[in-house]
Design a protein around this motif. Sequence first.
Motif, PDB file in Angstrom:
ATOM      1  N   LEU A  98       0.805  -1.227   0.000  1.00 30.13           N
ATOM      2  CA  LEU A  98       0.000   0.000   0.000  1.00 30.13           C
ATOM      3  C   LEU A  98       0.838   1.277   0.000  1.00 30.13           C
ATOM      4  N   SER A  99       2.066   1.194   0.533  1.00 25.85           N
ATOM      5  CA  SER A  99       2.858   2.409   0.743  1.00 25.85           C
ATOM      6  C   SER A  99       4.290   2.258   0.255  1.00 25.85           C
ATOM      7  N   HIS A 100       4.923   3.384  -0.032  1.00 26.49           N
ATOM      8  CA  HIS A 100       6.334   3.411  -0.453  1.00 26.49           C
ATOM      9  C   HIS A 100       7.274   3.560   0.734  1.00 26.49           C
ATOM     10  N   LEU A 101       6.723   3.751   1.939  1.00 25.89           N
ATOM     11  CA  LEU A 101       7.581   3.988   3.108  1.00 25.89           C
ATOM     12  C   LEU A 101       8.233   2.686   3.587  1.00 25.89           C
ATOM     13  N   PRO A 102       9.469   2.754   4.074  1.00 14.84           N
ATOM     14  CA  PRO A 102      10.101   1.549   4.618  1.00 14.84           C
ATOM     15  C   PRO A 102       9.454   1.166   5.945  1.00 14.84           C
ATOM     16  N   ILE A 103       9.513  -0.129   6.275  1.00 16.82           N
ATOM     17  CA  ILE A 103       8.943  -0.607   7.542  1.00 16.82           C
ATOM     18  C   ILE A 103       9.931  -1.549   8.218  1.00 16.82           C
ATOM     19  N   ILE A 104      10.186  -1.312   9.491  1.00 19.81           N
ATOM     20  CA  ILE A 104      11.070  -2.184  10.252  1.00 19.81           C
ATOM     21  C   ILE A 104      10.255  -2.942  11.292  1.00 19.81           C
ATOM     22  N   PHE A 105      10.912  -3.892  11.955  1.00 22.86           N
ATOM     23  CA  PHE A 105      10.215  -4.761  12.912  1.00 22.86           C
ATOM     24  C   PHE A 105      10.921  -4.701  14.268  1.00 22.86           C
ATOM     25  N   ASP A 106      10.133  -4.659  15.328  1.00 21.44           N
ATOM     26  CA  ASP A 106      10.661  -4.598  16.689  1.00 21.44           C
ATOM     27  C   ASP A 106      10.254  -5.869  17.436  1.00 21.44           C
ATOM     28  N   PRO A 107      11.112  -6.893  17.407  1.00 21.80           N
ATOM     29  CA  PRO A 107      10.734  -8.158  18.065  1.00 21.80           C
ATOM     30  C   PRO A 107      10.764  -8.048  19.584  1.00 21.80           C
ATOM     31  N   SER A 108      11.521  -7.098  20.125  1.00 23.34           N
ATOM     32  CA  SER A 108      11.653  -6.991  21.587  1.00 23.34           C
ATOM     33  C   SER A 108      10.327  -6.623  22.228  1.00 23.34           C
ATOM     34  N   HIS A 109       9.648  -5.601  21.658  1.00 22.37           N
ATOM     35  CA  HIS A 109       8.365  -5.211  22.228  1.00 22.37           C
ATOM     36  C   HIS A 109       7.252  -6.170  21.810  1.00 22.37           C
ATOM     37  N   ALA A 110       7.390  -6.779  20.638  1.00 17.02           N
ATOM     38  CA  ALA A 110       6.364  -7.728  20.203  1.00 17.02           C
ATOM     39  C   ALA A 110       6.296  -8.906  21.165  1.00 17.02           C
ATOM     40  N   LEU A 111       7.460  -9.390  21.619  1.00 12.03           N
ATOM     41  CA  LEU A 111       7.467 -10.556  22.497  1.00 12.03           C
ATOM     42  C   LEU A 111       7.420 -10.168  23.965  1.00 12.03           C
ATOM     43  N   GLY A 112       8.164  -9.135  24.324  1.00 15.28           N
ATOM     44  CA  GLY A 112       8.185  -8.735  25.734  1.00 15.28           C
ATOM     45  C   GLY A 112       9.079  -9.606  26.592  1.00 15.28           C
ATOM     46  N   ARG A 113       9.901 -10.426  25.968  1.00 18.17           N
ATOM     47  CA  ARG A 113      10.863 -11.245  26.711  1.00 18.17           C
ATOM     48  C   ARG A 113      11.954 -11.672  25.742  1.00 18.17           C
ATOM     49  N   ARG A 114      13.102 -12.081  26.272  1.00 20.07           N
ATOM     50  CA  ARG A 114      14.245 -12.386  25.426  1.00 20.07           C
ATOM     51  C   ARG A 114      14.051 -13.570  24.502  1.00 20.07           C
ATOM     52  N   ARG A 115      13.446 -14.620  25.050  1.00 19.09           N
ATOM     53  CA  ARG A 115      13.309 -15.860  24.305  1.00 19.09           C
ATOM     54  C   ARG A 115      12.639 -15.628  22.937  1.00 19.09           C
ATOM     55  N   HIS A 116      13.159 -16.215  21.902  1.00 20.54           N
ATOM     56  CA  HIS A 116      12.581 -16.193  20.551  1.00 20.54           C
ATOM     57  C   HIS A 116      12.796 -14.872  19.807  1.00 20.54           C
ATOM     58  N   ILE A 117      13.569 -13.931  20.363  1.00 21.88           N
ATOM     59  CA  ILE A 117      13.780 -12.675  19.638  1.00 21.88           C
ATOM     60  C   ILE A 117      14.541 -12.922  18.337  1.00 21.88           C
ATOM     61  N   ALA A 118      15.561 -13.738  18.372  1.00 22.56           N
ATOM     62  CA  ALA A 118      16.313 -14.023  17.144  1.00 22.56           C
ATOM     63  C   ALA A 118      15.420 -14.730  16.118  1.00 22.56           C
ATOM     64  N   THR A 119      14.627 -15.683  16.601  1.00 25.26           N
ATOM     65  CA  THR A 119      13.739 -16.429  15.696  1.00 25.26           C
ATOM     66  C   THR A 119      12.726 -15.490  15.038  1.00 25.26           C
ATOM     67  N   LEU A 120      12.093 -14.644  15.838  1.00 24.86           N
ATOM     68  CA  LEU A 120      11.107 -13.723  15.264  1.00 24.86           C
ATOM     69  C   LEU A 120      11.775 -12.707  14.339  1.00 24.86           C
ATOM     70  N   SER A 121      13.037 -12.339  14.629  1.00 21.84           N
ATOM     71  CA  SER A 121      13.758 -11.419  13.745  1.00 21.84           C
ATOM     72  C   SER A 121      13.889 -12.038  12.355  1.00 21.84           C
ATOM     73  N   CYS A 122      14.257 -13.318  12.316  1.00 18.80           N
ATOM     74  CA  CYS A 122      14.388 -14.014  11.022  1.00 18.80           C
ATOM     75  C   CYS A 122      13.038 -14.028  10.311  1.00 18.80           C
TER      76      CYS A 122
END
Lengths: 341, 341, 341, 341
Positions: free
Chosen positions: D264-288
């Motif tokens: 829908l948009s030309h703007l870039p979008i990044i992802f924040d796994p730290s706030h999405a999960l709220g804990r350390r576990r799985h941050i690397a996995t969700l980043s991928c």
Amino acid sequence: MAPRATEEERDTIIKTIREQGLDVNVSVGTERTVIGVIGPEEKIRRIPLEAFGGVENVMRVTKPYKRVSREFHPEPTVVTIGADRSDATPVKLGGGAFCVIAGPCSVESAEHIVECAKLVKRCGAHALRGGAYKPRTSPYSFQGHGEEGLKMLAAARAETGLPIVTEVMDPRNVELVAEYADVMQIGARNMQNFTLLKEVGQAKRPVLLKRGMSATVEDLLLAAEYILSEGNTKVILCERGIRTFEKAYRNTADLSAIPTVQELSHLPIIFDPSHALGRRRHIATLSCAGIAAGCDGLIIEVHPDPEHAASDGPQCLNEPEFSECIGRIRPYVELAGKVMR
Amino acid sequence: MAPRATEEERDTIIKTIREQGLDVNVSVGTERTVIGVIGPEEKIRRIPLEAFGGVENVMRVTKPYKRVSREFHPEPTVVTIGADRSDATPVKLGGGAFCVIAGPCSVESAEHIVECAKLVKRCGAHALRGGAYKPRTSPYSFQGHGEEGLKMLAAARAETGLPIVTEVMDPRNVELVAEYADVMQIGARNMQNFTLLKEVGQAKRPVLLKRGMSATVEDLLLAAEYILSEGNTKVILCERGIRTFEKAYRNTADLSAIPTVQELSHLPIIFDPSHALGRRRHIATLSCAGIAAGCDGLIIEVHPDPEHAASDGPQCLNEPEFSECIGRIRPYVELAGKVMR
Amino acid sequence: MAPRATEEERDTIIKTIREQGLDVNVSVGTERTVIGVIGPEEKIRRIPLEAFGGVENVMRVTKPYKRVSREFHPEPTVVTIGADRSDATPVKLGGGAFCVIAGPCSVESAEHIVECAKLVKRCGAHALRGGAYKPRTSPYSFQGHGEEGLKMLAAARAETGLPIVTEVMDPRNVELVAEYADVMQIGARNMQNFTLLKEVGQAKRPVLLKRGMSATVEDLLLAAEYILSEGNTKVILCERGIRTFEKAYRNTADLSAIPTVQELSHLPIIFDPSHALGRRRHIATLSCAGIAAGCDGLIIEVHPDPEHAASDGPQCLNEPEFSECIGRIRPYVELAGKVMR
Amino acid sequence: MAPRATEEERDTIIKTIREQGLDVNVSVGTERTVIGVIGPEEKIRRIPLEAFGGVENVMRVTKPYKRVSREFHPEPTVVTIGADRSDATPVKLGGGAFCVIAGPCSVESAEHIVECAKLVKRCGAHALRGGAYKPRTSPYSFQGHGEEGLKMLAAARAETGLPIVTEVMDPRNVELVAEYADVMQIGARNMQNFTLLKEVGQAKRPVLLKRGMSATVEDLLLAAEYILSEGNTKVILCERGIRTFEKAYRNTADLSAIPTVQELSHLPIIFDPSHALGRRRHIATLSCAGIAAGCDGLIIEVHPDPEHAASDGPQCLNEPEFSECIGRIRPYVELAGKVMR
């Protein structure tokens, strides 16, 4: 206990807990007193602690499931699909073995499902999905061909060797579906149809259990526990999106559920991008994301001619799209350290 | 159509629609072209419009249900509970007749259910609820007494004259439950168990259909449509809270659903504050709010001794609480212009 | 602690807690060990317990707010609106005093707002709402008349005596808005705009704090705590619906929040049926339900000519509708034991 | 129009639309009549169509945003971070350029933030995040060092060359923050703080706009439209999880939003796994998974000693964890066809 709880209320609770043969740990804080209950889950469950006077809140420390948990069974469960059929090419799912299940939403005709089977096999799928019994929101939508549909699926397996994944909706049909199918699917709307869960728990075939639209990860694991507690351990879980306020797609794919389920349980989990999105666009992209999140397989709706599908046309990939999708996912499967035949 | 859709894509769609015997209305806008499809819902449903090239979005203008709608049946449906039993005192629900269904979560023993029946009758309830078959999130929780429980309920009816409301979970038990019960309840988790809906649709008893935890008002009406389309028009809907992010109560009571359902449908709708809140506190208050919102009745969990209930203790009212609740609701029923016997 | 946590991990945590001057209570269970931390909330908050090795879950037993809580201030807070203006007729809200705030979404012109004020006064409202600064989802929608709008509101007050409720969006405008308004409204989208909360916390005027679209009851109370912690105790809370999957209305009115807030806090809470529903239909019905749920007042959008409103037309009542609404709510206010002037 | 709408009601609406200089397309169906309104969005918006008698429902066909849309600007926007600073190493984000922003939740001290900067640079990050102004749910939590914190961040940039990403909460601080920061972050709770959006829209620095907890994709794009409409086109969007009923993680990462926004948009979008999960576990996995979904960068919370972090400790990665995370994401970035310096 609530700050205003009386000593008498506290003593009544402690006495009740001890009468059940459970231990008690009392911790008196600055503002509140906390009563810890120690002992087997089953016993604790029997006391409706929230119902006692003076109780402010009850927090559960232990997990409510057992057989599905990693603690109970540390090694990942590997399910073999189509293992005991002379006319099926068996395929493993879980524990590093990745597989793709594909096919139309519903079985439309004998020729049609054979055509679908050949198409998805040609593109690289390992099993064929297709509904003979269809759960439809409206009673006026096409409800599936029933037993005739099961026979058509079996014929498609005979022709291609692809094992069959098909939904069962009625506990009275479990035996019949198990006769024809290689995997019995429990749809999202039936995830907490406990009668059906118990029935497939007593069958021999593997079960594909889809997460309900508003089920938590814990609800999903408890639903699987129903199946395992009846003796059937061949359960494949499936993330297919949950209901949220977002309107840009039909459901919201919850990919965090994948590593979370794998941390808590030994059961394999696959991802269904077709139902998560509810439209064709981005299915290949979300499939790659699901693999990166660690899923053990994919289930994708594919139709030779989506514009004339009897159901779910908008979210079906056609042959070029599905073929491109398989091409895109291969390196992700490899990168995830999994093997796709 | 998407802004970038080609003329060819547009023509393909128009041709397909016309081939189905439907009319087309094309409106060319500044940025987008809108294609209107005109004709009977059943025919339109068969074309997977979203699957065609160039389509950006498909919006439905007509309603997907028929028999449950006000347009189909303008007068409110009145359901009589316990009409054809020699030992039951029948009670009307809907169309201005308000009634209260109350009782324990599950039938615990023969004596217990009789005690409950007497208690709720004494306080002013018109029908007795109690589970013989219990849908439980965990397979290790108490699952109910089954047929024995149904017999205990019948004995409680014989003793008090209160008609019986009890859940049916298995399509194979519908006949059996219909034999003992005056209203067959479909629980929230089974709201889209279409097999079960069709089965109760063929039975003669009234059905109490609870809204699913993440079901929209439209989903609820479509689930009811399943029952009506099989011939049973005695359906009572029930709002019991939906799942949201809020953690202060078990579910979020959606009282806006009550006037909305009544605007769209002729079926009566009752409110279940016990499951909406998941705890005793505020049940009387929410009951009053439900009545002010226009509900045709209440279903409330009551237990003589909630601290020793076999299930759902925390949300059960005891006798003084239930008696006070009935006292509080009476003037609200009157103010709403309804009659409670 | 996780079942697999080592003794060393446990000891590290206990040591860290004790180093902060806090007490520890250790409870060794069958499967898990629970470490209780005892002491003042502020100290406990400083230790990121979830970050320590071996920790499975951290559960909070105490409440995170203080000044807004019933425990801190058991008596209900009564806010007087328009108390210190020579040209306003003051009105009480809370502690049994019920009041209705009504008016258009935005101030359209000097004549228009005077017309609105007369209309709502004629029908029985006690205060006038109207936006001079408008938070709009789109930058291209009408953004309000700003300071000119405030002057128009003041003129409407001078003409009718109705105190003024109007939104403040910019911390730089708080002083200005406080000069003209009798209640400063914080909109749902700004509920966690902490800069703005602190600023109105330092002002003298009462504040109307609307619940955010996805705010929990606890979030709402913590947002109010920001205002009280800066010294302003004249805070009125407002339930206006939350975001869910339901599409039949704009938001889902969460009436359970009303008694829950009243149980936890001494602050008054009003209900906004206009934003909860997003359309005119059922506003009077939901208002009655809100009163039965215990709210201390209502805020309703009213416009002499909704079809020509500059914003929010679809959810505005016109004069006959608002007049009928006031007529319908009166007996509910009385039944709830509240007094409406 | 509702089925029961009168001809007069229809004519009134058509007349009103035409008076605004808009075109009308009327389509008479079997059950309902549909009135199409054709013309510029801004004009249509001015008529509150839902408020007219006889209207059943209003459906919008056009998109409500313009400058952020792909149709308006087909090429992807590339934002250069740290472009005009003598002491910063600039980095591109968007249009194939992938970058990682990392650092602690809040700036704790001068030494601490320099240590963090060196740590994240050593591991491979391209920019440093860290809060000088902290939006905290509770007024009693640490609120950040303010301007002193900004100076500490600038010193960390001088030492490492890493551009700085930091939050701005108060419109009065935008100028000050723009002086020190390379990217001004708008937090999730301020996504619809329109005053703040307009203010950063007038500044020269790039803006990182985080999606609100219950914001739809359309809400996010409209919030960005506010910034672009004021002249600042350097906007980076950020998916950070939405609020749902699921309790196993703090928020539910909505990765489908990534390809949807990019469509829908030309703007870039990044992802924040730290706030999405709220804990350390799985941050690397969700980043991928986020990279596989197509995100243009990541923002990750990293702390040299999470167990002693001033805030958000539980979701912070330490050096070995972050280093491993970067190692895991590299091949995914490559596979996605993006370049990470």
